[in-house]
Design a protein around this motif. Structure first.
Motif, PDB file in Angstrom:
ATOM      1  N   TYR A 235       2.874  59.677  25.442  1.00 36.34           N
ATOM      2  CA  TYR A 235       4.202  60.285  25.364  1.00 36.34           C
ATOM      3  C   TYR A 235       5.246  59.315  24.827  1.00 36.34           C
ATOM      4  CZ  TYR A 235       8.779  61.939  26.333  1.00 36.34           C
ATOM      5  OH  TYR A 235      10.092  62.271  26.168  1.00 36.34           O
ATOM      6  N   VAL A 236       5.279  58.108  25.363  1.00 38.30           N
ATOM      7  CA  VAL A 236       6.306  57.147  24.943  1.00 38.30           C
ATOM      8  C   VAL A 236       6.107  56.760  23.480  1.00 38.30           C
ATOM      9  CG1 VAL A 236       7.369  54.916  25.401  1.00 38.30           C
ATOM     10  CG2 VAL A 236       6.544  56.299  27.300  1.00 38.30           C
ATOM     11  N   ALA A 237       4.853  56.593  23.070  1.00 34.72           N
ATOM     12  CA  ALA A 237       4.579  56.300  21.660  1.00 34.72           C
ATOM     13  C   ALA A 237       5.054  57.446  20.775  1.00 34.72           C
ATOM     14  CB  ALA A 237       3.079  56.059  21.459  1.00 34.72           C
ATOM     15  N   LEU A 238       4.824  58.669  21.217  1.00 35.78           N
ATOM     16  CA  LEU A 238       5.255  59.847  20.459  1.00 35.78           C
ATOM     17  C   LEU A 238       6.773  59.915  20.368  1.00 35.78           C
ATOM     18  CD1 LEU A 238       4.668  62.625  19.149  1.00 35.78           C
ATOM     19  CD2 LEU A 238       4.602  63.587  21.465  1.00 35.78           C
ATOM     20  N   GLU A 239       7.451  59.767  21.500  1.00 37.00           N
ATOM     21  CA  GLU A 239       8.911  59.849  21.534  1.00 37.00           C
ATOM     22  C   GLU A 239       9.558  58.777  20.658  1.00 37.00           C
ATOM     23  OE1 GLU A 239      11.568  58.027  24.646  1.00 37.00           O
ATOM     24  OE2 GLU A 239      11.466  60.096  25.395  1.00 37.00           O
ATOM     25  N   GLN A 240       9.135  57.517  20.854  1.00 36.55           N
ATOM     26  CA  GLN A 240       9.721  56.424  20.091  1.00 36.55           C
ATOM     27  C   GLN A 240       9.311  56.487  18.622  1.00 36.55           C
ATOM     28  OE1 GLN A 240      11.992  54.076  21.272  1.00 36.55           O
ATOM     29  NE2 GLN A 240      11.994  55.483  23.010  1.00 36.55           N
ATOM     30  N   GLY A 241       8.078  56.925  18.361  1.00 27.23           N
ATOM     31  CA  GLY A 241       7.618  57.034  16.985  1.00 27.23           C
ATOM     32  C   GLY A 241       8.439  58.017  16.186  1.00 27.23           C
ATOM     33  N   VAL A 242       8.769  59.155  16.784  1.00 23.79           N
ATOM     34  CA  VAL A 242       9.597  60.153  16.104  1.00 23.79           C
ATOM     35  C   VAL A 242      11.037  59.659  15.971  1.00 23.79           C
ATOM     36  CG1 VAL A 242      10.552  62.479  16.222  1.00 23.79           C
ATOM     37  CG2 VAL A 242       8.174  62.089  16.841  1.00 23.79           C
ATOM     38  N   ALA A 243      11.630  59.247  17.093  1.00 21.00           N
ATOM     39  CA  ALA A 243      13.051  58.870  17.103  1.00 21.00           C
ATOM     40  C   ALA A 243      13.356  57.736  16.127  1.00 21.00           C
ATOM     41  CB  ALA A 243      13.470  58.478  18.515  1.00 21.00           C
ATOM     42  N   ASN A 244      12.478  56.737  16.074  1.00 20.74           N
ATOM     43  CA  ASN A 244      12.739  55.580  15.225  1.00 20.74           C
ATOM     44  C   ASN A 244      12.447  55.832  13.752  1.00 20.74           C
ATOM     45  OD1 ASN A 244      13.463  54.159  17.509  1.00 20.74           O
ATOM     46  ND2 ASN A 244      11.441  53.241  17.793  1.00 20.74           N
ATOM     47  N   SER A 245      11.808  56.956  13.430  1.00 19.81           N
ATOM     48  CA  SER A 245      11.431  57.240  12.044  1.00 19.81           C
ATOM     49  C   SER A 245      12.337  58.257  11.364  1.00 19.81           C
ATOM     50  CB  SER A 245       9.985  57.754  11.983  1.00 19.81           C
ATOM     51  OG  SER A 245       9.082  56.825  12.536  1.00 19.81           O
ATOM     52  N   ILE A 246      13.163  58.948  12.138  1.00 23.59           N
ATOM     53  CA  ILE A 246      13.940  60.052  11.584  1.00 23.59           C
ATOM     54  C   ILE A 246      14.826  59.611  10.425  1.00 23.59           C
ATOM     55  CG2 ILE A 246      15.781  61.710  12.078  1.00 23.59           C
ATOM     56  CD1 ILE A 246      14.594  62.075  14.855  1.00 23.59           C
ATOM     57  N   SER A 247      15.660  58.598  10.660  1.00 16.05           N
ATOM     58  CA  SER A 247      16.613  58.180   9.623  1.00 16.05           C
ATOM     59  C   SER A 247      15.910  57.702   8.361  1.00 16.05           C
ATOM     60  CB  SER A 247      17.525  57.070  10.160  1.00 16.05           C
ATOM     61  OG  SER A 247      18.445  57.587  11.099  1.00 16.05           O
ATOM     62  N   VAL A 248      14.858  56.892   8.541  1.00 17.60           N
ATOM     63  CA  VAL A 248      14.128  56.363   7.384  1.00 17.60           C
ATOM     64  C   VAL A 248      13.459  57.496   6.620  1.00 17.60           C
ATOM     65  CG1 VAL A 248      12.271  54.832   6.649  1.00 17.60           C
ATOM     66  CG2 VAL A 248      13.745  54.173   8.551  1.00 17.60           C
ATOM     67  N   PHE A 249      12.864  58.442   7.348  1.00 22.25           N
ATOM     68  CA  PHE A 249      12.184  59.566   6.699  1.00 22.25           C
ATOM     69  C   PHE A 249      13.175  60.414   5.898  1.00 22.25           C
ATOM     70  CE2 PHE A 249      10.613  63.874   6.429  1.00 22.25           C
ATOM     71  CZ  PHE A 249       9.290  63.710   6.047  1.00 22.25           C
ATOM     72  N   LEU A 250      14.299  60.758   6.497  1.00 18.16           N
ATOM     73  CA  LEU A 250      15.285  61.593   5.817  1.00 18.16           C
ATOM     74  C   LEU A 250      15.897  60.880   4.616  1.00 18.16           C
ATOM     75  CD1 LEU A 250      17.091  63.249   8.868  1.00 18.16           C
ATOM     76  CD2 LEU A 250      15.394  64.267   7.351  1.00 18.16           C
ATOM     77  N   GLN A 251      16.029  59.564   4.695  1.00 22.21           N
ATOM     78  CA  GLN A 251      16.531  58.804   3.556  1.00 22.21           C
ATOM     79  C   GLN A 251      15.504  58.788   2.426  1.00 22.21           C
ATOM     80  OE1 GLN A 251      16.909  54.568   4.142  1.00 22.21           O
ATOM     81  NE2 GLN A 251      18.593  54.397   2.674  1.00 22.21           N
ATOM     82  N   THR A 252      14.227  58.612   2.782  1.00 17.79           N
ATOM     83  CA  THR A 252      13.171  58.486   1.783  1.00 17.79           C
ATOM     84  C   THR A 252      12.866  59.807   1.089  1.00 17.79           C
ATOM     85  OG1 THR A 252      12.157  56.700   3.067  1.00 17.79           O
ATOM     86  CG2 THR A 252      10.783  57.769   1.402  1.00 17.79           C
ATOM     87  N   TYR A 253      12.779  60.881   1.838  1.00 18.31           N
ATOM     88  CA  TYR A 253      12.323  62.158   1.280  1.00 18.31           C
ATOM     89  C   TYR A 253      13.439  63.164   1.011  1.00 18.31           C
ATOM     90  CZ  TYR A 253       7.606  60.579   2.337  1.00 18.31           C
ATOM     91  OH  TYR A 253       6.428  59.854   2.367  1.00 18.31           O
ATOM     92  N   HIS A 254      14.617  62.964   1.624  1.00 18.90           N
ATOM     93  CA  HIS A 254      15.700  63.934   1.438  1.00 18.90           C
ATOM     94  C   HIS A 254      17.017  63.281   1.050  1.00 18.90           C
ATOM     95  CE1 HIS A 254      13.076  67.069   3.018  1.00 18.90           C
ATOM     96  NE2 HIS A 254      12.766  66.258   4.025  1.00 18.90           N
ATOM     97  N   GLN A 255      16.988  61.975   0.786  1.00 11.30           N
ATOM     98  CA  GLN A 255      18.132  61.228   0.283  1.00 11.30           C
ATOM     99  C   GLN A 255      19.372  61.344   1.173  1.00 11.30           C
ATOM    100  OE1 GLN A 255      16.285  63.365  -2.104  1.00 11.30           O
ATOM    101  NE2 GLN A 255      15.039  61.492  -2.024  1.00 11.30           N
ATOM    102  N   LEU A 256      19.177  61.390   2.478  1.00  9.91           N
ATOM    103  CA  LEU A 256      20.298  61.401   3.418  1.00  9.91           C
ATOM    104  C   LEU A 256      20.688  59.980   3.780  1.00  9.91           C
ATOM    105  CD1 LEU A 256      19.593  64.468   3.796  1.00  9.91           C
ATOM    106  CD2 LEU A 256      20.249  64.152   6.194  1.00  9.91           C
ATOM    107  N   ASP A 257      21.991  59.737   3.846  1.00 10.81           N
ATOM    108  CA  ASP A 257      22.496  58.427   4.241  1.00 10.81           C
ATOM    109  C   ASP A 257      22.114  58.182   5.703  1.00 10.81           C
ATOM    110  OD1 ASP A 257      23.918  56.159   4.954  1.00 10.81           O
ATOM    111  OD2 ASP A 257      25.776  56.779   3.982  1.00 10.81           O
ATOM    112  N   PRO A 258      21.377  57.096   5.988  1.00  7.87           N
ATOM    113  CA  PRO A 258      20.940  56.849   7.371  1.00  7.87           C
ATOM    114  C   PRO A 258      22.100  56.589   8.326  1.00  7.87           C
ATOM    115  CG  PRO A 258      20.455  54.953   5.981  1.00  7.87           C
ATOM    116  CD  PRO A 258      20.885  56.056   5.063  1.00  7.87           C
TER     117      PRO A 258
END
Length: 419
Positions: A235-258
């Motif tokens: 659970y903790v790996a899942l929670e932290q894995g998602v939360a810490n990747s959101i900004s980077v993912f949206l910047q990389t694939y959707h060009q959102l300012d982190p």
């Protein structure tokens, strides 16, 4: 121990305080890099020093709870957190910062172990699942509030800053340290409150022999306890894995300012996780916890796939939806675990809280796979592994005490209360 709603309230407030400091690292992370003039790799040791304490100290914390009782362990924990916070503010050099964060992490590990067993004892075992979700609601509320307090504190105009006594006690180029002063004040208040409240050592009531190390170590070999330990890691790996990747993912694939769009979606992720707890409390009063866990796991899978492969508008909706479906998982897993053993709940809590160390390794693994494959989408699919394991908990879990629902048999409820 009879139900004691004052102690339940104390536990819920303690969950709030734990989350307030635990989730502070994310918003101050850029400030840490700037203040210490370090890179991302070295800066990664800040959260590592904090979370690794769970891996080192949670099992000893369980033994302490068994031998000393929850009240003494809570007093020790808040004393350590107070000392660590003052140390951080007094000598904010890199090496001291690592030690201070480890001390604070150790304190949080002690508290997590003590208050989970105390919540079960003071609120009643049949209500533990719902109370755990209520605690998660407090945890999520603090996670949402902590960055807002930080932002309001350090981004005020110069005149307001000059009048703020917290900011006057920290270096001008390290205004983020004021948050640790605030946390030191919170620790002081909690020490006073815990000192005056009558908290019984309920572990002795369960079994006089239970406090011995020999008896406690036997639980470390229990297959059921070990399986739930890995569920907490997942659970903790899942929670932290998602939360810490959101900004980077949206910047990389959707060009959102982190710093704007990405940060907003991260905030919505935690807010959705908090709001999901409200629905979770209702559902856990209507349905068996295992069925709720299975349903939310499926929802999380669908939301994660949507977030990773859908177009921008859906992705911006799907990431917070992942948080919503994660909301009840920690509480249900923890309560199923404690309700699956007849004794040694303090020690079991220690073993389970050791699993929080999983949060220290999720992001590095995702990053390494992303560099090897050249695709963050592929690396984030690794999160399906812990999510699949959590789904399996809803299948194989066999608690001695089921969560109390509106359909519960009165005789079953009496038996649950006696446990």
């Amino acid at each position: 121990m009879k139900r004691n709603y004052l102690i339940v309230l104390l536990v819920l407030v303690t969950f709030f305080v734990i989350s307030f400091i635990t989730n502070l690292l994310a918003p101050i992370f850029p400030a840490l890099i700037q203040s210490y003039s370090i890179g991302l790799t070295l800066a990664g040791f800040f959260p590592f020093a904090f979370f690794i304490a769970y891996g080192v100290m949670s099992i000893p914390a369980g033994l302490l709870v068994q031998s000393l009782g929850e009240k003494k362990v809570m007093l020790i924990a808040f004393s350590l957190a107070l000392f660590g916070s003052v140390l951080f503010v007094s000598l904010p050099i890199f090496a001291v910062a690592m030690s201070a964060l480890f001390l604070i992490g150790t304190a949080m590990a002690l508290l997590q172990v003590a208050i989970n067993s105390l919540l079960r004892a003071s609120g009643g075992s049949k209500h533990f699942t719902v109370l755990s979700v209520a605690a998660q609601l407090m945890f999520g509320g603090a996670a949402t509030l902590s960055p807002l307090v930080y932002s309001a504190l350090v981004k005020a105009d110069s005149q307001a800053q000059s009048q703020n006594w917290l900011l006057q006690l920290v270096p001008a180029d390290m205004t983020w340290l004021s948050m640790y002063l605030l946390f030191a004040l919170l620790c002081t208040v909690m020490l006073v409150v815990i000192s005056v409240l009558p908290i019984k050592h309920n572990t002795q009531a369960e079994n006089p022999q239970q406090g011995s190390i020999k008896q406690s170590l036997q639980l470390f070999k229990d297959p059921t306890v070990i399986k739930f330990f890995f569920a907490i890691v997942a659970y903790v790996a899942l929670e932290q894995g998602v939360a810490n990747s959101i900004s980077v993912f949206l910047q990389t694939y959707h060009q959102l300012d982190p710093n704007t769009g990405g940060a907003q979606i991260v905030s919505q992720f935690w807010l959705s996780l908090t709001l999901g707890c409200l629905l979770g409390i209702v559902l856990l009063k209507l349905f068996d916890a295992k069925n709720v866990l299975l349903t939310f796991s499926v929802g999380a899978v669908v939301s994660l796939f949507t977030a990773l492969f859908a177009h921008t508008e859906l992705a911006l909706w799907a990431f917070p939806a992942v948080g919503f479906f994660l909301s009840i998982m920690w509480s249900v897993i923890f309560s199923l675990a404690l309700n699956s053993v007849a004794k040694g709940h303090g020690t079991v809590s220690g073993i389970l809280c050791t699993g929080i160390v999983g949060g220290a390794f999720a992001s590095p693994i995702i990053g390494a796979v992303s560099e090897l494959t050249g695709s963050l989408q592929i690396s984030l699919l690794l999160l399906l592994m812990p999510l699949g394991y959590i789904f399996s908990v809803g299948i194989w879990a066999n608690p001695l005490v089921a969560n109390h629902t509106l359909k519960s048999n009165p005789q079953t409820a009496k038996l649950a209360e006696s446990n």
